[in-house]
Design an enzyme around this catalytic site. Structure first.
Site, PDB file in Angstrom:
ATOM      1  N   SER A 130       0.676  -1.090   0.000  1.00 51.76           N
ATOM      2  CA  SER A 130      -0.017   0.186   0.038  1.00 51.76           C
ATOM      3  C   SER A 130       0.769   1.123   0.006  1.00 51.76           C
ATOM      4  O   SER A 130       1.672   1.397  -1.098  1.00 51.76           O
ATOM      5  CB  SER A 130      -0.920   0.073   1.069  1.00 51.76           C
ATOM      6  OG  SER A 130      -1.928   0.839   0.799  1.00 51.76           O
ATOM      7  N   ASP A 255      -9.869  -5.497  -4.889  1.00 48.77           N
ATOM      8  CA  ASP A 255      -9.158  -4.707  -3.837  1.00 48.77           C
ATOM      9  C   ASP A 255     -10.234  -3.280  -3.797  1.00 48.77           C
ATOM     10  O   ASP A 255     -10.499  -2.723  -4.765  1.00 48.77           O
ATOM     11  CB  ASP A 255      -7.699  -3.962  -4.126  1.00 48.77           C
ATOM     12  CG  ASP A 255      -7.240  -3.203  -2.734  1.00 48.77           C
ATOM     13  OD1 ASP A 255      -8.167  -2.876  -2.143  1.00 48.77           O
ATOM     14  OD2 ASP A 255      -6.021  -3.188  -3.072  1.00 48.77           O
ATOM     15  N   HIS A 283      -7.490  -5.874   0.195  1.00 44.30           N
ATOM     16  CA  HIS A 283      -6.455  -4.847   0.303  1.00 44.30           C
ATOM     17  C   HIS A 283      -5.229  -5.724   0.948  1.00 44.30           C
ATOM     18  O   HIS A 283      -4.066  -5.331   0.264  1.00 44.30           O
ATOM     19  CB  HIS A 283      -6.586  -3.655   0.802  1.00 44.30           C
ATOM     20  CG  HIS A 283      -5.755  -2.703   0.767  1.00 44.30           C
ATOM     21  ND1 HIS A 283      -5.236  -2.279  -0.484  1.00 44.30           N
ATOM     22  CD2 HIS A 283      -5.094  -1.993   1.556  1.00 44.30           C
ATOM     23  CE1 HIS A 283      -4.377  -1.243  -0.365  1.00 44.30           C
ATOM     24  NE2 HIS A 283      -4.177  -1.309   1.025  1.00 44.30           N
TER      25      HIS A 283
END
Length: 302
Positions: A130, A255, A283
């Site tokens: 991320s 996601d 995610h």
């Protein structure tokens, strides 16, 4: 999927060029088994180190607003297979120091360099998740002389506000920034509900409760806010052509936080990059499809 990303972020808001090697910095071992490494005057970052052998070293960079413990099962897997697994708490998060500032991709990327120098590490595999992928990308592009391979998982890059869902993504981030100024706990509760595919009920799931406490108890307000601003405003497109090492891009098809088109753009823009997709994960691919994540990582680094 196109509607899911904006909805996930909006729900969270509503509910609430390498450098020359320097001398290695001194570091100390803490009572909790971590290592404290100075990265700037008065600032130390915490590093976890699970050394399972000499087959290679993998360094993990967690995403916003998490600590290195988020990867603990991945560390154990790698150590069991003869690798040294290192987790870095970005400054402002986990057990690292949390000064008022500054917090930028450049600052975090330079901190990684200080850690690698202090531990005398070279030819590492750098794994980011991320926002941690954005930091890892910046490090590999600008400071990455000690990086041999790169893994970008659910990367908020080349820009987070990118692609056909840009308006939703920008609005979601603005809502998160506003939520952090008024009710951080409620904002994190909304984010938690959309982070995983395998953990969904915060009221009954101890794993989600642990995740939520980590986001609150081990993430400083100032660093968390700065991370959101970086996600909204920073563009790493120019960094893609600077990455010179073999790269894997891990991205979940469904996601709800970072759309698949981000991973596709990275794989297309980085030389020697290949996209690996995950069919059932949310995610957190390293949790939701842990076995595939670990297997693909091991296959890449062997």
């Amino acid at each position: 999927m196109s509607a899911g990303t904006g909805a996930a972020l909006t729900a969270a808001a509503v509910v609430g060029a390498g450098t020359a090697p320097a001398a290695a910095a001194p570091h100390t071992t803490t009572s909790r088994g971590g290592t404290r490494i100075p990265v700037a005057p008065g600032v130390e970052v915490n590093v976890s180190d699970l050394n399972g052998g000499s087959r290679g070293t993998v360094v993990f960079v967690p995403g916003w607003p998490l600590a290195s413990t988020t990867f603990e099962y991945n560390y154990l897997f790698l150590a069991d297979h003869g690798y040294r697994a290192i987790g870095l708490d970005l400054r402002g998060f986990g057990l690292s120091d949390a000064p008022y500032g500054p917090y930028t991709y450049n600052v975090w990327a330079q901190d990684i360099l200080k850690v690698l120098e202090a531990l005398s590490l070279r030819d590492v595999t750098l794994v980011g998740h991320s926002m941690g992928s954005a930091v890892a990308l910046r490090h590999a592009a600008r400071f990455g002389s000690r990086v041999g391979k790169l893994v970008l998982a659910e990367a908020s890059a080349p820009r987070y506000v990118y692609g056909p869902q840009s308006a939703d993504l920008a609005a979601g981030l603005d809502g998160l920034i506003s939520g952090y100024a008024t009710d951080r706990a409620a904002t994190i509760r909304g984010l938690t509900a959309n982070f995983f595919s395998t953990h969904t009920d915060i009221t009954t799931d101890p794993f989600l409760q642990f995740f939520e406490r980590q986001c609150l108890d081990q993430a400083s307000l100032q660093a968390s806010r700065a991370g959101l601003i970086a996600l909204r405003d920073d563009d790493l497109t120019a960094d893609l052509a600077r990455v010179k090492v073999p790269t894997r891009v891990f991205h979940a098809i469904n996601d709800k936080i970072v759309p698949l088109d981000h991973g596709q753009a990275l794989a297309a823009g980085i030389r020697d990059a290949r996209l690996v997709t995950f069919a059932t994960a949310g995610h957190a691919v390293y949790v939701d499809e842990k076995d595939k994540f670990n297997a693909e990582l091991l296959k890449f680094i062997r």
